[in-house]
Design an enzyme around this catalytic site. Structure first.
Site, mmCIF file in Angstrom:
data_model
loop_
_atom_site.group_PDB
_atom_site.id
_atom_site.type_symbol
_atom_site.label_atom_id
_atom_site.label_comp_id
_atom_site.label_asym_id
_atom_site.label_seq_id
_atom_site.Cartn_x
_atom_site.Cartn_y
_atom_site.Cartn_z
ATOM 1 N N ASP A 205 9.962 -23.302 -8.152
ATOM 2 C CA ASP A 205 10.497 -24.346 -9.148
ATOM 3 C C ASP A 205 11.008 -23.906 -10.572
ATOM 4 O OD1 ASP A 205 11.026 -26.937 -10.041
ATOM 5 O OD2 ASP A 205 8.831 -27.363 -10.459
ATOM 6 N N GLU A 438 0.878 -20.451 -4.707
ATOM 7 C CA GLU A 438 1.064 -21.542 -3.555
ATOM 8 C C GLU A 438 1.643 -21.001 -2.506
ATOM 9 O OE1 GLU A 438 3.194 -24.946 -5.426
ATOM 10 O OE2 GLU A 438 1.498 -25.451 -6.703
ATOM 11 N N TYR A 492 -1.855 -32.305 -7.957
ATOM 12 C CA TYR A 492 -1.191 -33.171 -8.702
ATOM 13 C C TYR A 492 -1.200 -34.710 -8.053
ATOM 14 C CZ TYR A 492 1.326 -29.211 -10.734
ATOM 15 O OH TYR A 492 1.794 -28.087 -11.493
ATOM 16 N N GLU A 528 -3.283 -25.997 -12.110
ATOM 17 C CA GLU A 528 -2.186 -26.919 -12.219
ATOM 18 C C GLU A 528 -2.503 -28.283 -12.071
ATOM 19 O OE1 GLU A 528 1.682 -25.949 -10.503
ATOM 20 O OE2 GLU A 528 1.570 -23.685 -10.810
#
Ligand code: NAG
Ligand code: NAG
Ligand code: NAG
Ligand code: NAG
Ligand code: NAG
Length: 628
Positions: A205, A438, A492, A528
Site C-alpha cells: 500500500d 504483514e 485497525y 500499526e
C-alpha cells in the site's frame, strides 16, 4: 529470560559478519570521494518495452543524442517529475547517463562506485562496459571500477533501471502482464486489455517509486584498505571489535577508541580484540538519558606511513528482552513510535536532507522515542541522525506483503537481510531487526521460510532481537510467531474492521492483543493502528475520513493500550502513519493514504495533538509509569 551481559559477550564473540564489506562513505586523511549527484541524462524505454535498450546495447550509445533524451535529478524518484502519466506509471526500463572527468591526480587510488539505493533492478556500465548489476532497492551496493575508468579523461557512467516487480521479487507484485492477448479460434481478441498491458501495482500500500533514490558516489580508497568494521559494546563497558583488512602483509594496525568529548579511552594493535572500559557513557533513547556516542579509529600503517584510516561511530548500550518486555541498558523500554515512509511530493522516495530533518524534528516535537523503517531500510544519513538524537529504531527489510514463499524468494530475502544488518550493525539506535511486514504466514510453507531468516539474523547478530510484523494472521493461525524474539501486530479496529463503531474499539483491541500474548508469551508492540482523514475535512459528529473520526479511533485505541500496559501485555505502540503518503490508485485511497497524523506536506492534523499529548505525558514518566 534476560541474557546476562557475560553470556551476551560470549555469544557476540562467535557472531561476526564479514558478508558484504560495505563501509559507509567517509572523507578523511586518506579517503576521498566525488559526488555523482546532480542532473543525469534520462531516456525512458516504451512502457513494458521488452528490454529494447538492453537488446540494442544502449550502453554503447550516447544517450544524450537520443531525440527523446531529457534530464533527471539524482537522487530522486523519476515518477512525479514528468507531466504525463506515462512516466509516473511506467513499467520496465529507464536509462540514466552521466559524463564526468576523473582526475589524473587520484590514479593510485582504487575507484569504487557506490549507490545508496536504486529501485528496483540496476545494471551499471562504465564507458559502455557492464560492471555490475544489483537486485532490490533501499540498500547500498558498490563496484570497483578502477580497471574501467580512464584517468585524466571524461568517463561515461550509465545505469539501466527496471522497476518490474513479480512474485519472485522482494517486495512482490502482480503486474497483470499479458504478453499475447487471448483469442478464440476465429481470431477474435477475447481480452479487454491490449497485448503487453501491465499495471504498476505492487502487493503493498504505497507508490512503487523507482529510479536512483539515493546518492551516487565515486569513492577513492587506498590499495591496502579497511573493508569492514564490526563493533559490539554493551552497557557494562565490555566491547568487542573486528576489522576486515584487504591485506595484512607488512601492515601495522593501530586502534584507538574515543569518547564523545574526544578523550582516548582505549588503544590496541590487533584487528580483532575485546576489552572493557570503566564508567562508559551509555547510549540511551530519548527520555531515558543522553545518547552518548563513541568512535573507533582504525589505522593501517605500511612502511611507517598511514595507508588507510576509518572512524566508525558506535555506542555502549545493551538490548535485552524478557517474555513481556524489551530492556535498554537493563531498564524497561516502552516504544512511543511511528510507522513512516520516505515519501514527499515531487521527489517521491528520493533522499532529501531537508525532508529528513523536518521529519525527525517533528518526531521529537511529538514526544516520540522510536519508529520502524516501514517498509524498507531508510537512508544511511537518517541512521546516523537516529544515533545522534537518541531515537530507537526497528529496521525492516523490503519484504512487505509476502504471499509466496519459494526457495528463490527465500534466498533473495536472506541476502537483503544480510546486507541490511551489515549496513546498520554498528548503530546503537537500531534495537531490533524486522524480517517482514504483514506476510501471509497462515500458510504452512512460511514456517521454514521464516526459520531460515531468523537463523540468519541470529547467526550474524546475537545482540538484537528479531521480529516480524503480523497483519493478515491471528494468534490461532500464525505459523511463525513463536520463532520471533518479540511480536509486532498491526490492527485497525474502527477502520478496516467495524467501521463506524468507535465504542467497540477498546474491547476488540484489548482481546485481540491479549490473545497473542497468552498464546506466545513474548513481548508485543502494536506497530500499526489508525484511520484515514482527508486534511481539513471536518464532521461533528464524526464520519469516516474526517479529522474527527481519525482522532476518535486513535483516542479509543489508546484506552485499550492503557489496559494492555496495565496487564503487562504490550511494550510499545506505533501510530500508522506519521504523515500522509502516495499509493497506487484504488477505491480506498483518495490521492494516496491519509492515515498520517501529519499531512503529506507535514502540517499537523487534529490527531497529531492527541498523540503528542499522550507521548509527552508517557515519555516524561517513562521510569515511573512503565511497569517493571
Ligand atoms: C526513446 O528513443 C529511443 C531511441 O529512438 C526509442 O527506442 C524509445 O522507444 C523512445 N522512448 C519512448 C518512451 O518512446
Ligand atoms: C525488465 O522489464 C521488462 C519489461 O520492460 C521485463 O520484461 C523484464 O523481465 C525486466 N527484466 C528484469 C531483469 O527485471
Ligand atoms: C469468437 O468470438 C466472437 C466474439 O465473441 C464470436 O462472434 C465468434 O463466434 C467466436 N468464435 C468461435 C469459434 O467461438
Ligand atoms: C601490541 O600491543 C601490546 C600491548 O600493548 C604490546 O605488548 C605489543 O608489543 C604490541 N605489538 C606490536 C606489534 O606493536
Ligand atoms: C478498555 O477495556 C479494558 C478491558 O476490557 C477495560 O479494563 C478498560 O476499563 C476499558 N477502558 C475504557 C476506558 O473503557
Amino acid at each position: 529470560m534476560i541474557l546476562k551481559p557475560t553470556v551476551l559477550l560470549l555469544l557476540l564473540l562467535q557472531s561476526i559478519s564479514t558478508i558484504t564489506c560495505l563501509l559507509h562513505v567517509q572523507k578523511n586523511e586518506i579517503r576521498t570521494v566525488d559526488s555523482l549527484d546532480g542532473l543525469w541524462t534520462f531516456v525512458r524505454e516504451p512502457h513494458n518495452g521488452g528490454d529494447v535498450g538492453i537488446v540494442n546495447q544502449w550502453n554503447t550509445l550516447d544517450l544524450e543524442r537520443f531525440q527523446n533524451a531529457t534530464v533527471m535529478p539524482v537522487p530522486s524518484a523519476y515518477n512525479d517529475l514528468g507531466t504525463g502519466s506515462e512516466l509516473r506509471d511506467h513499467i520496465g526500463w529507464v536509462w540514466y547517463e552521466k559524463k564526468e572527468f576523473v582526475p589524473l591526480r587520484d590514479r593510485n587510488m582504487r575507484h569504487v562506485l557506490r549507490f545508496g539505493s536504486v529501485n528496483y533492478f540496476a545494471v551499471v556500465y562504465i564507458n559502455s562496459e557492464k560492471v555490475t548489476s544489483h537486485i532490490g532497492g533501499h540498500l547500498p551496493f558498490e563496484v570497483d571500477i578502477s580497471a574501467q575508468i580512464k584517468f585524466g579523461a571524461e568517463n561515461k557512467f550509465t545505469v539501466a533501471v527496471n522497476n518490474t516487480l513479480s512474485w519472485s521479487t522482494i517486495p512482490q507484485g502482480d503486474f497483470n502482464y499479458q504478453s499475447v492477448a487471448p483469442r478464440n479460434i476465429s481470431g477474435r481478441i477475447l481480452s479487454r486489455l491490449p497485448a503487453g498491458a501491465v499495471k504498476n501495482v505492487g502487493n503493498f500500500d504505497f507508490f512503487n517509486y523507482a529510479g536512483i533514490l539515493r546518492s551516487v558516489q565515486l569513492m577513492k580508497i587506498p590499495s591496502v584498505y579497511i573493508q569492514n568494521i564490526n563493533i559490539v559494546a554493551d552497557h557494562t563497558g565490555s566491547f568487542f571489535f573486528e576489522t576486515a583488512v584487504s591485506s595484512l602483509d607488512g601492515v601495522r594496525v593501530e586502534v584507538k577508541m574515543f569518547d564523545g568529548e574526544g578523550s582516548l579511552v582505549y588503544t590496541g594493535n590487533q584487528t580483532k580484540s575485546e576489552g572493557q572500559i570503566s564508567n562508559p557513557k551509555l547510549w540511551w533513547p530519548r527520555g531515558m538519558g543522553k545518547p552518548d556516542l563513541y568512535s573507533l579509529e582504525v589505522s593501517l600503517i605500511l612502511d611507517g606511513e598511514l595507508a588507510d584510516i576509518y572512524r566508525e561511530q558506535f555506542g555502549f548500550r545493551t538490548v535485552t528482552w524478557s517474555d513481556s518486555q524489551i530492556f535498554i541498558n537493563s531498564k524497561p523500554f516502552y516504544c512511543l513510535g511511528f510507522g513512516m515512509h520516505e515519501d514527499f511530493e515531487i521527489i517521491g522516495r528520493g533522499f532529501n536532507q531537508a525532508i529528513m530533518t523536518k521529519d525527525l524534528n517533528l518526531l521529537e516535537w511529538m514526544g516520540g522515542n522510536c519508529y520502524r523503517t516501514t517498509h524498507y531500510p531508510y537512508s544511511e544519513e537518517r541512521m546516523f541522525e537516529n544515533d545522534r538524537r537518541g531515537i530507537a529504531v526497528i529496521v525492516e527489510t523490503p519484504a512487505v506483503g509476502l504471499k509466496g514463499f519459494s526457495k528463490a524468494n527465500n534466498n533473495l530475502h536472506v541476502k537483503m537481510l544480510q546486507d541490511m544488518i551489515d549496513r546498520d550493525k554498528n548503530h546503537p539506535s537500531v534495537i531490533a531487526w524486522s524480517l517482514a511486514n504483514e506476510p501471509q504466514t497462515m500458510k504452512k510453507e512460511s514456517r521454514n521460510y521464516f526459520k531460515t531468516l531468523v537463523d540468519t539474523a541470529h547467526g550474524i547478530d546475537r545482540t538484537r532481537p528479531v521480529t516480524t510484523v503480523y497483519g493478515p494472521t491471528n494468534f490461532d493461525n500464525d505459523q511463525t510467531a513463536d520463532l520471533m524474539d518479540f511480536i509486532c501486530v498491526n490492527r485497525y479496529y474502527g477502520w478496516y474492521i467495524d467501521m463506524g463503531y468507535i465504542p467497540w474499539i477498546n474491547q476488540s483491541v484489548y482481546w485481540d492483543i491479549s490473545l497473542w500474548r497468552e498464546t506466545f508469551h513474548k513481548p508485543i508492540i502494536v506497530t500499526e493502528y489508525g484511520a484515514d482523514s482527508i486534511p481539513g475535512l471536518n464532521q461533528e459528529p464524526s464520519v469516516d475520513f474526517s479529522e474527527q473520526y481519525q482522532n476518535e479511533v486513535i483516542q479509543e485505541t489508546h484506552h485499550a493500550f492503557d489496559a494492555l500496559v496495565k496487564d503487562h501485555t504490550i511494550t510499545g505502540e506505533m501510530i500508522w502513519n506519521f504523515a500522509d503518503f502516495m499509493t497506487g490508485m484504488t477505491t480506498t485511497r483518495a490521492v494516496g493514504n491519509h492515515k498520517g497524523v501529519f499531512t503529506r506536506s507535514r502540517q499537523a492534523k487534529i490527531a497529531a495533538y492527541t498523540l503528542r499529548n499522550r507521548y509527552l505525558k508517557k515519555g516524561s514518566n517513562i521510569d515511573t509509569t512503565i511497569w517493571t
